[in-house]
Design a protein around this motif. Structure first.
Motif, PDB file in Angstrom:
ATOM      1  N   LEU A  57       0.651  -1.099  -0.135  1.00 43.83           N
ATOM      2  CA  LEU A  57      -0.071   0.300   0.074  1.00 43.83           C
ATOM      3  C   LEU A  57       0.723   1.238  -0.055  1.00 43.83           C
ATOM      4  CD1 LEU A  57      -2.747   1.569   0.180  1.00 43.83           C
ATOM      5  CD2 LEU A  57      -2.605   1.141   2.662  1.00 43.83           C
ATOM      6  N   ARG A 115       1.063   2.955  -3.352  1.00 43.52           N
ATOM      7  CA  ARG A 115       0.199   4.004  -3.117  1.00 43.52           C
ATOM      8  C   ARG A 115      -1.430   3.550  -3.297  1.00 43.52           C
ATOM      9  NH1 ARG A 115       2.796   8.416  -1.585  1.00 43.52           N
ATOM     10  NH2 ARG A 115       1.075   9.847  -1.613  1.00 43.52           N
ATOM     11  N   SER A 116      -1.628   2.136  -3.541  1.00 42.18           N
ATOM     12  CA  SER A 116      -2.908   1.760  -3.677  1.00 42.18           C
ATOM     13  C   SER A 116      -2.981   0.316  -3.433  1.00 42.18           C
ATOM     14  CB  SER A 116      -3.126   2.317  -5.322  1.00 42.18           C
ATOM     15  OG  SER A 116      -2.559   1.575  -6.147  1.00 42.18           O
ATOM     16  N   ALA A 162      -6.781   4.669   3.741  1.00 43.20           N
ATOM     17  CA  ALA A 162      -7.250   4.468   2.376  1.00 43.20           C
ATOM     18  C   ALA A 162      -8.616   4.946   2.051  1.00 43.20           C
ATOM     19  CB  ALA A 162      -6.900   3.051   1.772  1.00 43.20           C
ATOM     20  N   ASP A 173     -11.758   4.621  -4.760  1.00 41.53           N
ATOM     21  CA  ASP A 173     -11.852   5.373  -5.724  1.00 41.53           C
ATOM     22  C   ASP A 173     -13.186   5.196  -6.428  1.00 41.53           C
ATOM     23  OD1 ASP A 173     -11.881   2.979  -7.087  1.00 41.53           O
ATOM     24  OD2 ASP A 173     -10.279   3.647  -8.527  1.00 41.53           O
ATOM     25  N   LYS A 177     -10.550  -0.020  -6.460  1.00 38.83           N
ATOM     26  CA  LYS A 177      -9.123   0.229  -6.012  1.00 38.83           C
ATOM     27  C   LYS A 177      -9.411   1.048  -4.526  1.00 38.83           C
ATOM     28  CE  LYS A 177      -6.597   2.984  -8.562  1.00 38.83           C
ATOM     29  NZ  LYS A 177      -5.674   3.701  -9.480  1.00 38.83           N
ATOM     30  N   GLU A 230      -6.918   3.865  -2.787  1.00 44.46           N
ATOM     31  CA  GLU A 230      -5.863   4.821  -2.864  1.00 44.46           C
ATOM     32  C   GLU A 230      -5.467   5.239  -1.277  1.00 44.46           C
ATOM     33  OE1 GLU A 230      -7.124   7.583  -5.396  1.00 44.46           O
ATOM     34  OE2 GLU A 230      -6.916   6.351  -7.399  1.00 44.46           O
TER      35      GLU A 230
END
Length: 439
Positions: A172, A176-177, A208, A211, A216, A218
């Motif tokens: 993560l 970054r996702s 997180a 989206d 996903k 992020e």
């Protein structure tokens, strides 16, 4: 088994379309209910509007036949306006007077006596005391629940907490996702936040956000420096600040107990986007005019003077933001800026409000119809923020299950244009937090 549902006046005044909520069963409206509705039709509030809507719906059904004989509804159920079964013998045995509520009870009891199965006759009323009396007389009675949303304790929170493995946490931070499958999540909502904690190093955590594709997650860092002098004091405030400052999320709902910072945070973000970023032409702040306790009656002065006591909580937060100590100083600042508008919701009907940041405070005191009226006023390029505490409702005909704020949260949570956050921790003072939790 076909059931017979007798509707009380308050059910129809609460939701005129309730007559269509009982599938293919028989719906009975006592004549005394029509008399009570007739006394409300000239009111100018939502009760009056609902009374007139009931009259229109019944008049349309009347075209299909005589209501007192029964007509078929679109859902294959039957509608009957009950003119018979008015004998009060059953009530006189129990010493009950001939009030309107007891007349409704009499009709229900007489229908029950004639029914092959006494359990098939049910009284539907939102009056708790009438349900108690019906129960004492051996008559099944229920609240009208078809418009209820989740209980406040189970209402959508806007975030979840979850434990993940260390290597998943590493991915993560590195990529970054994460995909939903990697995070062990089956499904989510747009702009839903996740607080991840490391199963090995429990002091390690990450935020997180889902989206818009809902496929996903992020990595979310969030704003920690603050806006207009207001810094987020807890993780829910950080996540809410993200929703409030995003131009691509035109609908934001915030709920939380008193003192959790909803109004102040929304005002700070509104001022930031309106004054600093110039993304909106105006900041419109409003709240419903519903008193706490007994109403003090008419207020003297012009419109702005009359509204000042109702809008004072908003002015209190603005004074804090502008660091002023006198009302005159704040009024001078607002007059000079001309981009901040404080109004009562009374004047919103018929308006179209484009390119504005709109804050609706105390939205838990709005009905479903009122909240629909407000959101449909929102013009192109505007953002609306609805906030409140469903456990602090002052409206006499609403509760935490049927208020407009809870209704919007549950009906709009799956849309990509919306975001929601439930505040958990009070930040006003230690005393305010204890009072919210214990009283």
């Amino acid at each position: 088994m076909i059931k017979t549902y007798i509707l009380d006046t308050n059910v129809l005044l609460h939701d005129p379309l309730s007559i269509y909520s009982f599938a293919d069963n028989k719906v009975v409206i006592p004549a005394v209910v029509l008399e009570e509705i007739d006394t409300k039709k000239r009111l100018t509030d939502e009760i009056g509007r609902n009374a007139r809507e009931v009259a229109r719906l019944l008049d349309k059904l009347r075209e299909q036949g005589k209501l007192h004989e029964g007509v078929e509804m679109p859902n294959k159920g039957q509608m009957v306006v009950e003119l018979n079964h008015r004998s009060h013998e059953q009530l006189e045995k129990h010493g009950l007077e001939k009030t309107n509520d007891n007349r409704i009870l009499a009709i229900a009891l007489n229908l029950k006596e004639e029914a092959s199965d006494p359990r098939s006759v049910v009284l539907i009323t939102k009056d708790a005391l009438l349900r108690v009396k019906a129960d004492a007389l051996g008559l099944p009675a229920e609240d009208f629940l078809s418009d209820h949303v989740s209980q406040f304790d189970h209402i959508y929170k806007g975030y979840s907490e979850s434990w993940i493995e260390s290597d998943t946490m590493d991915r993560l931070f590195e990529n970054r996702s994460l995909s939903l499958k990697e995070a062990g999540i089956k499904e989510t909502f747009p702009h839903h936040f996740y607080i991840f904690r490391d199963t090995v190093n429990q002091s390690r955590s990450a935020l997180a956000m889902a989206d818009e594709s809902m496929q996903k997650l992020e990595l979310f860092l969030g704003e920690s420096e603050g806006i207009w002098g207001i810094r987020p004091r807890n993780v829910q405030q950080r996540m809410a600040m993200e929703l409030l400052t995003r131009k691509d999320i035109p609908l934001v709902t915030l709920v939380g107990k008193a003192g959790t910072g909803k109004t102040l945070l929304a005002l700070a973000c509104g001022m930031y986007l309106t004054e600093d970023k110039q993304l909106f032409k105006k900041l419109l702040v409003t709240r419903p005019v519903v008193p706490v306790g007994k109403d003090i009656g008419y207020l003297p002065g012009e419109k702005d003077e009359k509204l000042r006591p109702w809008m004072q909580p908003i002015y209190d937060n603005l004074e804090f933001l502008f660091n002023t100590k006198k009302d005159t100083e704040l009024e001078d600042i607002l007059a000079g800026m001309s981009s901040v508008q404080v109004e009562a919701l009374t004047y919103i009907r018929g308006r179209s409000i484009p390119d504005q940041f709109i804050i609706i405070d105390e939205a838990q005191n709005l009905t479903k119809h009122e909240v629909k009226t407000i959101i449909t006023r929102v013009g192109e390029g505007s953002k609306v923020v609805l906030m409140g505490d469903p456990k602090q409702i002052d409206h006499p005909y609403l509760d935490e299950y049927t208020n407009g704020l809870s209704y919007v949260i549950e009906r709009m949570k799956h849309l990509t244009i919306s975001g929601h956050m439930k505040f958990e921790k009070g930040e006003r003072s230690g005393l305010a937090q204890l009072a919210a939790d214990l009283l």
